[in-house]
Design an enzyme around this catalytic site. Structure first.
Site, PDB file in Angstrom:
ATOM      1  N   THR B 188       0.833  -1.005  -0.001  1.00  0.00           N
ATOM      2  CA  THR B 188       0.140   0.049   0.178  1.00  0.00           C
ATOM      3  C   THR B 188       0.828   1.088   0.130  1.00  0.00           C
ATOM      4  OG1 THR B 188      -0.127   0.283   2.328  1.00  0.00           O
ATOM      5  CG2 THR B 188      -1.559  -1.295   1.590  1.00  0.00           C
ATOM      6  N   LYS B 445      -9.485  19.736  12.976  1.00  0.00           N
ATOM      7  CA  LYS B 445     -10.003  19.877  14.233  1.00  0.00           C
ATOM      8  C   LYS B 445      -9.865  21.381  14.799  1.00  0.00           C
ATOM      9  CE  LYS B 445      -8.646  15.077  14.882  1.00  0.00           C
ATOM     10  NZ  LYS B 445      -7.620  15.121  13.603  1.00  0.00           N
TER      11      LYS B 445
END
Lengths: 548, 548
Positions: B188, B445
């Protein structure tokens, strides 16, 4: 060098193929989809799932443990559907008892499976009272009442089914365990000797369910099944998991309709009122459906229907298609869970010449995904894929019973050579269509030739004036065997046909090159009825005994 | 008591879920079905099957054994398709090397997998010559020539691919072995640090193939796949088995088209000339397909297409649907083989209000069969199915990698708590539709609120004058983090938009209650291009590093 196996990370979940996992789709995608049971009782998958938890919890409370066998004597119902899931999911084994057997055989099958708990509909209470002294291993008796006032004999039971659910918790924690754990047991009939027990593991049932949906979803133009379908099984739940329908439809999350009792009037009513679009059954039931009172006024043109159990006669297929039913054949057996092949026709064989299409629709069909199907001679060599050569069908698939219960000899015969032997003789053509010629033991071996009893029956049933026909081999000094044709006349036909009429009819097929001359039966007997097995097939075992 | 396991009859074949069994359907049902490879080379499944035998036999002759890892550096081709089957079927492991990585990372992945044989296209000969000194474990080198006169560097090889096939026998006896044997390895990308190797067993690949076909067959009205479809994968074969397409389509026995190189012109040409009806790709490729030269004159209205890799932007979905493409979202990752969910829309959500339907089409979708998908908070408690609450997607399914190669620490993080952690934040509604909010690490955030970078990107991309947008969190003393919007202007738009235009556009969505006021980005930067990962996603890792 061995193959490479990488041990999983300690925290990783190595997913066993368990029946509980069939529920994920219905719980997330379709929790409010309804399931309709007899008496039009309706429940959602969410309610169904809660009752599964309660049943497993209740059974645990009366002492049912992992590995225990729980025998069910019940009509098709919501309770039966719940047992299909709760009992295997808790790690126990569900035995679906064939309630149409003789009391002796019922007792035999319960003892053979080693059942220690019996769930029985109150309708069977007199039978159960009679069997009870012979079932010493059974510790738990649970009655199932269709009405609160339903009479039960005086026999003591540990619990009533609904009471058991009411003390059970819907949050029963279904455990993980080996996917090879036995999930179900039932007994096959119609063979010589005692019923033989077959068994299926969780893995086998999950793989069969997946393969059925792959097969039914991949078909381009007909015989397709999808999530908006309304499925009503028309074979009993005690027999081969109602061909797996309760498992496959739950995996799909579609609307399910259980007819409960096997009456054509109920089928017709439910098809109309519940919008049934998919069903399966044996030829006898299809015939009953088409001729049931009120059937003509019901639109059957949205129905797709696979026919198994025995071959789909061309005359019956024609009658069903005339009503707009998308009907086609399938093939399998109790030992194979059952799907092996289906006649999901290739697009090139659809919509052309009607009789040609019919020839494909009534075939056993093409092997389903993952099925390694071969047609072999006595030396296990494959016959050519030419649609002519015949041999025995032998198979491998991830969902075949690995043997008969407590019967190593019969199991070895079933699995000789590492392939499951179906006992069916068939051909296979270049497109992969399998056509059953006969059961090995029903083939008429005459004068060095093989005559298929089924082919001869189909020809005779094409004749106006014939309602039904069965052909069996009888001994013959000169020829070895000769065919005997047992024929039920059609009472509605203007004049009664004669033995000679039957022979002339068959001879006309000989002239067209459709069957060998040696097949013309000198023995034709008219009968008023033909014996059927408990699953609706013509009982050739009994016929062979009668006419031997 | 333990669950009941009945040992199989000694002769019974206990069917392991091996890749070789995917071939039964194509060999009996569709042996003459054609497969089309780049350069329009055509082969039937029967020829394909013969070449698989020859390849396995040839590899055996040069010393490739069960358990050996065979690394492939190749463009998509007939040879790659043959490797997908022959190498795992002989009990060896196929490593699909990501040829778009840096030479250092390519060498790393080959060493990491333990490969002892390398098959490489002659195009990669210079690269291979450079890597060779670092690949001490490799004993066998096999070159693959696209043309007999293709230049190969002077390096010695054990064999050329076609020569290997010519010495091999088509009747290679593929053995049975443990279904948990590793079949494939690939690495990956796009995460921090070195590429991580994932591995899939035969069982996992068979189960994924079955589940894909169940999911694609069960859908009633759109996004359906069937045997008459012509499938052309539009993602490379080195990446997640081209999303499993070579395995699923072979199990279905349908016509396959491999485009070879990833050029939109080739896609468009093949769609027209080969009658392609089904494909899959990432959003970037869909956009390229729609704007490719000659694309407008090609009829795309028979195409069904699932989009994964990253979210399907509404604007792109609208453009595709305007061309008649049945486009919808799907969700998965390298670690999940990849299918987890697809937006096979429920019938009730189709054909009504277009924007409403679009909202369902671009969702990640509903969990596929057998997938146990949960959206959980930090304590692994499920969030409500209300389409609002967000949490991390965690999953179980029969086809998830059980860990990263040689990386127990990362494996334990992946599998914490017995569920695979996707790292994706999402909501789920009462119908089961999952909608990705963001990657956990891409969430902005800010001031105690979470702003989804993807939601903000989609809003900005709805703006006329914007070609593409990426949002990343940047550090902020007061707010913790703030969104930075990186925007590519649309050069064809009459006037260049300004930073204020972007803010005003987002503010209009705030007014409609579609995003929080805190999401309006004070930081907007116009860029000429955005970096992409090797699989065509916006490379946020690089962006975060650039703008940190």
């Amino acid at each position: 060098m061995p193959v490479r196996i990488i041990p999983p990370t300690p925290s990783a979940y190595v997913y066993p193929l368990l029946i509980k996992h069939l529920l994920h789709t219905s719980m997330t995608r379709a929790p409010d989809q309804e399931i309709v049971y007899r008496d039009l009782r309706r429940r959602t998958y969410r309610e169904f799932r809660e009752r599964i938890g309660r049943l497993a919890s209740g059974l645990t409370q009366i002492g049912v443990d992992q590995g225990d066998v729980v025998a069910i004597l019940e009509w098709d119902s919501d309770r039966y559907h719940e047992c299909y899931f709760a009992i295997p999911m808790m790690g126990a084994v569900m035995q679906t008892v064939n309630v149409s057997l003789t009391p002796e055989d019922i007792a035999y099958t319960i003892v053979d499976s080693g059942a220690t708990t019996v769930l029985f509909n109150a309708d069977f209470a007199p039978l159960v009272a009679k069997l009870r002294p012979h079932l010493e291993a059974v510790r738990n008796w649970v009655s199932m009442l269709d009405r609160p006032d339903q009479p039960v004999t005086a026999m003591s039971v540990n619990a009533e089914y609904e009471a058991l659910l009411s003390i059970g918790s819907p949050y029963f924690p279904f455990p993980d365990f080996d996917e090879n754990a036995v999930a179900t047991i039932f007994h096959t009939t119609g063979t010589t000797g005692r019923p033989k027990g077959v068994h299926f593991s969780h893995r086998q049932i999950v793989m069969h369910s997946m393969a059925v949906l792959v097969e039914y979803g991949l078909t381009p133009k007909h015989g397709r099944f999808h999530r908006d379908d309304v499925y009503m099984p028309m074979t009993p739940m005690f027999h081969v998991h109602a061909w797996g329908a309760p498992y496959t439809t739950t995996l799909a999350g579609c609307k399910l309709v259980f007819p409960g009792r096997y009456s054509p009037e109920i089928f017709v009513k439910l098809i109309a009122s519940e919008g049934v679009t998919w069903t399966h059954c044996v030829p006898t039931l299809l015939q009953m459906l088409l001729t049931a009172p009120g059937s003509e006024s019901v639109d059957l043109s949205r129905l797709r229907m696979v026919i198994g159990g025995s071959a789909l006669p061309p005359s019956l297929a024609r009658a069903a298609m005339a009503r707009g039913i998308d009907v086609f054949g399938g093939y399998g057996m109790s030992e194979t869970a059952p799907m092996l092949t289906t006649s999901h026709i290739k697009s090139k064989h659809l919509g052309g010449d009607f009789e040609e299409e019919l020839r494909y629709r009534i075939a056993a069909g093409i092997a389903a995904p993952l099925v390694d199907l071969r047609i072999v001679d006595a030396n296990m060599a494959e016959v050519p894929h030419d649609g002519e050569a015949v041999g025995e069908i032998v198979v491998r698939a991830p969902w075949l019973t690995t043997g008969y219960l407590n019967n190593p000899e019969a199991s070895e015969v079933l699995w000789g050579g590492g392939y499951l032997h179906t006992g069916d003789v068939a051909s296979i053509d270049a497109d992969g269509y399998v056509r059953i010629a006969d059961r090995i033991k029903d083939i008429v071996k005459t004068g060095g030739e093989w005559v298929s009893s089924i082919a001869l029956e189909n020809i005779i049933m094409e004749m106006p004036g014939v309602r039904k026909a069965a052909v069996i081999p009888i001994r013959d000094v000169k020829w070895g065997e000769r065919p005997l044709a047992l024929v039920i006349r059609d009472p509605e036909h203007p004049e009664a046909i004669s033995e000679d009429d039957v022979r002339l009819h068959v001879a006309s097929y000989v002239e067209r090159g459709l069957i060998s001359k040696i097949a013309i039966p000198e023995n034709v007997t008219f009968v008023a009825e033909l014996p059927l097995t408990s699953v609706g097939k013509i009982d050739k075992k009994t016929l062979r005994a009668l006419y031997s």
